[in-house]
Design a protein around this motif. Structure first.
Motif, PDB file in Angstrom:
ATOM      1  N   GLU A  38      -6.317   2.952 -11.922  1.00 55.96           N
ATOM      2  CA  GLU A  38      -7.227   3.251 -10.818  1.00 55.96           C
ATOM      3  C   GLU A  38      -7.632   1.949 -10.132  1.00 55.96           C
ATOM      4  O   GLU A  38      -7.838   0.927 -10.773  1.00 55.96           O
ATOM      5  N   GLY A  39      -7.724   1.984  -8.814  1.00 58.76           N
ATOM      6  CA  GLY A  39      -8.121   0.801  -8.053  1.00 58.76           C
ATOM      7  C   GLY A  39      -6.968  -0.096  -7.651  1.00 58.76           C
ATOM      8  O   GLY A  39      -7.169  -1.140  -7.037  1.00 58.76           O
ATOM      9  N   THR A  40      -5.736   0.308  -7.971  1.00 56.85           N
ATOM     10  CA  THR A  40      -4.573  -0.493  -7.574  1.00 56.85           C
ATOM     11  C   THR A  40      -4.347  -0.343  -6.079  1.00 56.85           C
ATOM     12  O   THR A  40      -4.446   0.745  -5.531  1.00 56.85           O
ATOM     13  N   MET A  41      -4.076  -1.479  -5.422  1.00 57.52           N
ATOM     14  CA  MET A  41      -3.822  -1.464  -3.975  1.00 57.52           C
ATOM     15  C   MET A  41      -2.557  -2.255  -3.681  1.00 57.52           C
ATOM     16  O   MET A  41      -2.202  -3.176  -4.412  1.00 57.52           O
ATOM     17  N   SER A  42      -1.874  -1.860  -2.608  1.00 57.10           N
ATOM     18  CA  SER A  42      -0.710  -2.646  -2.191  1.00 57.10           C
ATOM     19  C   SER A  42      -1.212  -3.852  -1.402  1.00 57.10           C
ATOM     20  O   SER A  42      -2.205  -3.771  -0.685  1.00 57.10           O
ATOM     21  N   ILE A  43      -0.533  -4.961  -1.572  1.00 55.93           N
ATOM     22  CA  ILE A  43      -0.882  -6.182  -0.862  1.00 55.93           C
ATOM     23  C   ILE A  43       0.030  -6.237   0.360  1.00 55.93           C
ATOM     24  O   ILE A  43       1.210  -6.525   0.251  1.00 55.93           O
ATOM     25  N   GLY A  44      -0.515  -5.896   1.502  1.00 52.26           N
ATOM     26  CA  GLY A  44       0.294  -5.752   2.697  1.00 52.26           C
ATOM     27  C   GLY A  44       1.026  -4.427   2.650  1.00 52.26           C
ATOM     28  O   GLY A  44       0.771  -3.582   1.787  1.00 52.26           O
ATOM     29  N   ARG A  45       1.914  -4.246   3.580  1.00 48.86           N
ATOM     30  CA  ARG A  45       2.645  -2.992   3.680  1.00 48.86           C
ATOM     31  C   ARG A  45       4.089  -3.239   4.047  1.00 48.86           C
ATOM     32  O   ARG A  45       4.432  -4.271   4.598  1.00 48.86           O
ATOM     33  N   LEU A  46       4.902  -2.272   3.740  1.00 47.38           N
ATOM     34  CA  LEU A  46       6.260  -2.177   4.255  1.00 47.38           C
ATOM     35  C   LEU A  46       6.355  -0.794   4.888  1.00 47.38           C
ATOM     36  O   LEU A  46       5.885   0.184   4.312  1.00 47.38           O
ATOM     37  N   ASP A  47       6.951  -0.702   6.077  1.00 44.86           N
ATOM     38  CA  ASP A  47       7.118   0.583   6.739  1.00 44.86           C
ATOM     39  C   ASP A  47       7.848   1.563   5.836  1.00 44.86           C
ATOM     40  O   ASP A  47       8.576   1.154   4.926  1.00 44.86           O
ATOM     41  N   GLN A  48       7.716   2.837   6.152  1.00 42.38           N
ATOM     42  CA  GLN A  48       8.387   3.880   5.386  1.00 42.38           C
ATOM     43  C   GLN A  48       9.896   3.644   5.323  1.00 42.38           C
ATOM     44  O   GLN A  48      10.520   3.861   4.301  1.00 42.38           O
ATOM     45  N   ASP A  49      10.488   3.153   6.417  1.00 33.67           N
ATOM     46  CA  ASP A  49      11.933   2.945   6.443  1.00 33.67           C
ATOM     47  C   ASP A  49      12.341   1.508   6.090  1.00 33.67           C
ATOM     48  O   ASP A  49      13.501   1.136   6.246  1.00 33.67           O
ATOM     49  N   SER A  50      11.397   0.704   5.593  1.00 34.25           N
ATOM     50  CA  SER A  50      11.696  -0.632   5.079  1.00 34.25           C
ATOM     51  C   SER A  50      11.625  -0.585   3.562  1.00 34.25           C
ATOM     52  O   SER A  50      11.057   0.339   2.993  1.00 34.25           O
ATOM     53  N   GLU A  51      12.183  -1.578   2.931  1.00 33.63           N
ATOM     54  CA  GLU A  51      12.234  -1.576   1.466  1.00 33.63           C
ATOM     55  C   GLU A  51      12.088  -2.990   0.935  1.00 33.63           C
ATOM     56  O   GLU A  51      12.021  -3.950   1.696  1.00 33.63           O
ATOM     57  N   GLY A  52      12.007  -3.095  -0.367  1.00 37.21           N
ATOM     58  CA  GLY A  52      11.986  -4.415  -0.985  1.00 37.21           C
ATOM     59  C   GLY A  52      10.705  -4.722  -1.717  1.00 37.21           C
ATOM     60  O   GLY A  52       9.963  -3.824  -2.131  1.00 37.21           O
ATOM     61  N   LEU A  53      10.434  -6.026  -1.860  1.00 38.55           N
ATOM     62  CA  LEU A  53       9.341  -6.504  -2.691  1.00 38.55           C
ATOM     63  C   LEU A  53       7.975  -6.140  -2.114  1.00 38.55           C
ATOM     64  O   LEU A  53       7.664  -6.464  -0.976  1.00 38.55           O
ATOM     65  N   LEU A  54       7.187  -5.469  -2.930  1.00 33.94           N
ATOM     66  CA  LEU A  54       5.807  -5.153  -2.592  1.00 33.94           C
ATOM     67  C   LEU A  54       4.970  -5.541  -3.805  1.00 33.94           C
ATOM     68  O   LEU A  54       5.306  -5.194  -4.939  1.00 33.94           O
ATOM     69  N   LEU A  55       3.909  -6.308  -3.560  1.00 31.41           N
ATOM     70  CA  LEU A  55       3.009  -6.704  -4.637  1.00 31.41           C
ATOM     71  C   LEU A  55       1.821  -5.762  -4.655  1.00 31.41           C
ATOM     72  O   LEU A  55       1.335  -5.337  -3.605  1.00 31.41           O
ATOM     73  N   LEU A  56       1.345  -5.444  -5.854  1.00 33.53           N
ATOM     74  CA  LEU A  56       0.203  -4.556  -6.040  1.00 33.53           C
ATOM     75  C   LEU A  56      -0.770  -5.215  -7.001  1.00 33.53           C
ATOM     76  O   LEU A  56      -0.359  -5.930  -7.912  1.00 33.53           O
ATOM     77  N   THR A  57      -2.066  -4.962  -6.809  1.00 31.23           N
ATOM     78  CA  THR A  57      -3.064  -5.544  -7.698  1.00 31.23           C
ATOM     79  C   THR A  57      -4.324  -4.688  -7.704  1.00 31.23           C
ATOM     80  O   THR A  57      -4.521  -3.856  -6.826  1.00 31.23           O
ATOM     81  N   THR A  58      -5.167  -4.950  -8.684  1.00 29.16           N
ATOM     82  CA  THR A  58      -6.508  -4.351  -8.711  1.00 29.16           C
ATOM     83  C   THR A  58      -7.539  -5.350  -8.203  1.00 29.16           C
ATOM     84  O   THR A  58      -8.726  -5.051  -8.177  1.00 29.16           O
ATOM     85  N   SER A  59      -7.097  -6.559  -7.773  1.00 31.95           N
ATOM     86  CA  SER A  59      -8.002  -7.609  -7.315  1.00 31.95           C
ATOM     87  C   SER A  59      -8.022  -7.705  -5.795  1.00 31.95           C
ATOM     88  O   SER A  59      -7.049  -8.144  -5.175  1.00 31.95           O
ATOM     89  N   GLY A  60      -9.131  -7.328  -5.184  1.00 32.70           N
ATOM     90  CA  GLY A  60      -9.288  -7.442  -3.742  1.00 32.70           C
ATOM     91  C   GLY A  60      -9.213  -8.883  -3.275  1.00 32.70           C
ATOM     92  O   GLY A  60      -8.707  -9.175  -2.192  1.00 32.70           O
TER      93      GLY A  60
END
Length: 190
Positions: A38-60
């Motif tokens: 709970e509280g995990t957020m994506s750091i930035g975004r990638l469009d629905q039709d884009s792919e690749g590295l996405l970082l996620l964290t619980t730290s704002g």
């Protein structure tokens, strides 16, 4: 104790955990891939039709530091046509694109044509093949991240994007991760 994840976001997924759309028209969300805390957020975004590295964290705090305009993000972009040296130079210098109906001059960035096609897992939706004309790959590294910026930049120099894969955020690399793979980290190297 905050938690940190890197994920190979697949094509067709939204960079979010919930959607306000009713009904949820078969939208695929990050939470469908892994049981994040709970509280995990994506750091930035990638469009629905884009792919690749996405970082996620619980730290704002960490999220804000990475999404600020200091951490470089690198994208490998497959474009329609054989990317020219002139077009690459224009990308490096910065090009004019439209953001929310207003003209915007992108900041200078690193860009170069990839001599060899990168190897990525097959995408869920097939990309047109060479029978419909040549394609080429370019690397673009930016510190800014406006709405659909990379796609708008390649289109502005005459080479529409066919596939966009983020391969690096700061020092965190996509490497040879598989589509949808999630790796929990002790911290981010950015």
């Amino acid at each position: 104790m905050h938690r940190y994840f890197k994920i190979y976001k697949p094509y067709g997924y939204l960079s979010q955990f919930i959607t306000n759309e009713r009904p949820r028209k078969k939208k695929k969300l990050l939470g469908d891939l892994y049981d994040f805390p709970e509280g995990t957020m994506s750091i930035g975004r990638l469009d629905q039709d884009s792919e690749g590295l996405l970082l996620l964290t619980t730290s704002g705090k960490v999220s804000a530091e990475i999404t600020g305009n200091k951490v470089e993000k690198e994208y490998y972009v497959q474009v329609d046509g054989e990317m020219t040296d002139v077009a690459v130079d224009l990308l490096r210098e910065g090009v004019e694109i439209s953001i929310n109906g207003k003209n915007y001059q992108t900041l200078p960035c690193e860009a170069f044509k990839l001599e060899e096609r990168p190897v990525f897992p097959q995408r869920a939706k097939k990309i047109r093949d060479e029978r419909h004309g040549p394609t080429s790959w370019v690397s673009i590294s930016l510190t800014e991240g406006k709405f659909r910026q990379v796609k708008k930049m390649t289109a502005a120099v005459g080479f529409p994007t066919l596939r966009l894969v983020r391969v690096r955020v700061g020092n965190e690399q996509l490497g040879n991760m598989d589509t949808g793979q999630v790796i929990e980290l002790h911290h981010f190297d950015y």
